[in-house]
Design a protein around this motif. Sequence first.
Motif, PDB file in Angstrom:
ATOM      1  N   ALA A 294       1.259  -7.287   0.063  1.00 41.35           N
ATOM      2  CA  ALA A 294       2.230  -7.006   1.114  1.00 41.35           C
ATOM      3  C   ALA A 294       2.668  -5.553   1.031  1.00 41.35           C
ATOM      4  N   SER A 295       2.970  -4.996   2.199  1.00 37.37           N
ATOM      5  CA  SER A 295       3.446  -3.613   2.249  1.00 37.37           C
ATOM      6  C   SER A 295       4.228  -3.404   3.540  1.00 37.37           C
ATOM      7  N   PRO A 296       5.324  -2.618   3.469  1.00 36.24           N
ATOM      8  CA  PRO A 296       6.017  -2.273   4.707  1.00 36.24           C
ATOM      9  C   PRO A 296       5.203  -1.252   5.496  1.00 36.24           C
ATOM     10  N   VAL A 297       5.305  -1.326   6.809  1.00 37.62           N
ATOM     11  CA  VAL A 297       4.633  -0.373   7.693  1.00 37.62           C
ATOM     12  C   VAL A 297       5.573  -0.025   8.846  1.00 37.62           C
ATOM     13  N   THR A 298       5.441   1.192   9.334  1.00 35.77           N
ATOM     14  CA  THR A 298       6.164   1.591  10.540  1.00 35.77           C
ATOM     15  C   THR A 298       5.198   1.997  11.642  1.00 35.77           C
ATOM     16  N   ALA A 299       3.919   2.066  11.329  1.00 31.67           N
ATOM     17  CA  ALA A 299       2.919   2.470  12.315  1.00 31.67           C
ATOM     18  C   ALA A 299       2.144   1.235  12.781  1.00 31.67           C
TER      19      ALA A 299
ATOM     20  N   ASP B 155      12.403  -1.934   0.873  1.00 34.56           N
ATOM     21  CA  ASP B 155      12.533  -1.083  -0.322  1.00 34.56           C
ATOM     22  C   ASP B 155      11.711  -1.638  -1.481  1.00 34.56           C
ATOM     23  N   TRP B 156      11.799  -2.935  -1.722  1.00 33.44           N
ATOM     24  CA  TRP B 156      11.076  -3.560  -2.839  1.00 33.44           C
ATOM     25  C   TRP B 156       9.570  -3.402  -2.663  1.00 33.44           C
ATOM     26  N   LEU B 157       9.080  -3.691  -1.471  1.00 30.54           N
ATOM     27  CA  LEU B 157       7.637  -3.644  -1.242  1.00 30.54           C
ATOM     28  C   LEU B 157       7.093  -2.219  -1.203  1.00 30.54           C
ATOM     29  N   ALA B 158       7.955  -1.239  -0.934  1.00 27.77           N
ATOM     30  CA  ALA B 158       7.520   0.161  -0.892  1.00 27.77           C
ATOM     31  C   ALA B 158       7.680   0.873  -2.233  1.00 27.77           C
TER      32      ALA B 158
ATOM     33  N   ASP C 297      -6.335   4.556   1.067  1.00 26.34           N
ATOM     34  CA  ASP C 297      -6.473   4.353  -0.375  1.00 26.34           C
ATOM     35  C   ASP C 297      -5.450   3.385  -0.943  1.00 26.34           C
ATOM     36  N   GLY C 298      -4.636   2.776  -0.096  1.00 23.77           N
ATOM     37  CA  GLY C 298      -3.623   1.842  -0.559  1.00 23.77           C
ATOM     38  C   GLY C 298      -4.202   0.456  -0.804  1.00 23.77           C
ATOM     39  N   ARG C 299      -3.552  -0.290  -1.685  1.00 22.44           N
ATOM     40  CA  ARG C 299      -4.069  -1.626  -1.981  1.00 22.44           C
ATOM     41  C   ARG C 299      -3.926  -2.581  -0.807  1.00 22.44           C
ATOM     42  N   ILE C 300      -2.950  -2.364   0.085  1.00 19.50           N
ATOM     43  CA  ILE C 300      -2.850  -3.244   1.256  1.00 19.50           C
ATOM     44  C   ILE C 300      -4.022  -2.985   2.199  1.00 19.50           C
ATOM     45  N   ALA C 301      -4.498  -1.757   2.290  1.00 17.53           N
ATOM     46  CA  ALA C 301      -5.661  -1.468   3.145  1.00 17.53           C
ATOM     47  C   ALA C 301      -6.889  -2.208   2.624  1.00 17.53           C
ATOM     48  N   GLU C 302      -7.076  -2.189   1.327  1.00 21.66           N
ATOM     49  CA  GLU C 302      -8.208  -2.914   0.730  1.00 21.66           C
ATOM     50  C   GLU C 302      -8.089  -4.413   1.011  1.00 21.66           C
ATOM     51  N   ALA C 303      -6.886  -4.935   0.884  1.00 25.27           N
ATOM     52  CA  ALA C 303      -6.673  -6.366   1.121  1.00 25.27           C
ATOM     53  C   ALA C 303      -6.943  -6.726   2.579  1.00 25.27           C
ATOM     54  N   VAL C 304      -6.411  -5.946   3.510  1.00 28.79           N
ATOM     55  CA  VAL C 304      -6.595  -6.235   4.936  1.00 28.79           C
ATOM     56  C   VAL C 304      -8.065  -6.084   5.318  1.00 28.79           C
ATOM     57  N   GLU C 305      -8.727  -5.046   4.784  1.00 33.40           N
ATOM     58  CA  GLU C 305     -10.156  -4.852   5.082  1.00 33.40           C
ATOM     59  C   GLU C 305     -10.994  -6.036   4.630  1.00 33.40           C
ATOM     60  N   SER C 306     -10.672  -6.604   3.485  1.00 29.33           N
ATOM     61  CA  SER C 306     -11.489  -7.690   2.942  1.00 29.33           C
ATOM     62  C   SER C 306     -11.130  -9.059   3.517  1.00 29.33           C
TER      63      SER C 306
END
Length: 179
Positions: free
Chosen positions: A46-51, A96-99, A69-78
């Motif tokens: 999980a990760s916060p996003v504003t875009a 705040d916690w997730l970021a 290069d973020g781990r959420i990008a790798e997770a979403v891609e897979s």
Amino acid sequence: MDTSDVSTIDPGHVGEADKDRFRTLSSSMAQGTAVVTAIHQGHDYASPVTAYLSVSYDPPTLLISLYADGRIAEAVESADRWTLSLLNAEQKSVADWLAAPGSPLHGLLRPVPHVRPRPGAPVIIDKALAWFEVETTAIHPAATHLLVVGEVRAMGRTVPPDAVRHPLLRFDGRYRRLD
């Protein structure tokens, strides 16, 4: 128009000053805050996003921008599916916690109220203004990010529509609420 405060950027050489100036000026965009979740190798990411944005209503389609290069990008891609939960103004601590740098991978969502709509589905953040389960249809590299496009397969709320009305916004480098 006063042009005394104009910066031009050489496409062949984007310097640190250009990057800093862009960060400063682009923080003037008020943006809603959401959380993207996906399952990767049996773990919830999980990760916060504003875009993010609504691309189309026919078929319902969303787009998110993730740091490549973020781990959420790798997770979403897979993963073939991911969720987007739109945070309310009372959920700043979730963002705040997730970021936070160095947040744990295992147990990341333990302190965050969430629900899993069905076995094997990515989690949704409880009390979010709205949530969308999305199936990826395209991924486009863009500079340091990935633009992930997907069609909505499920959507809803975890609270009544009149219970929470204030979105969590990001403006000028800080979280804000709409009053």
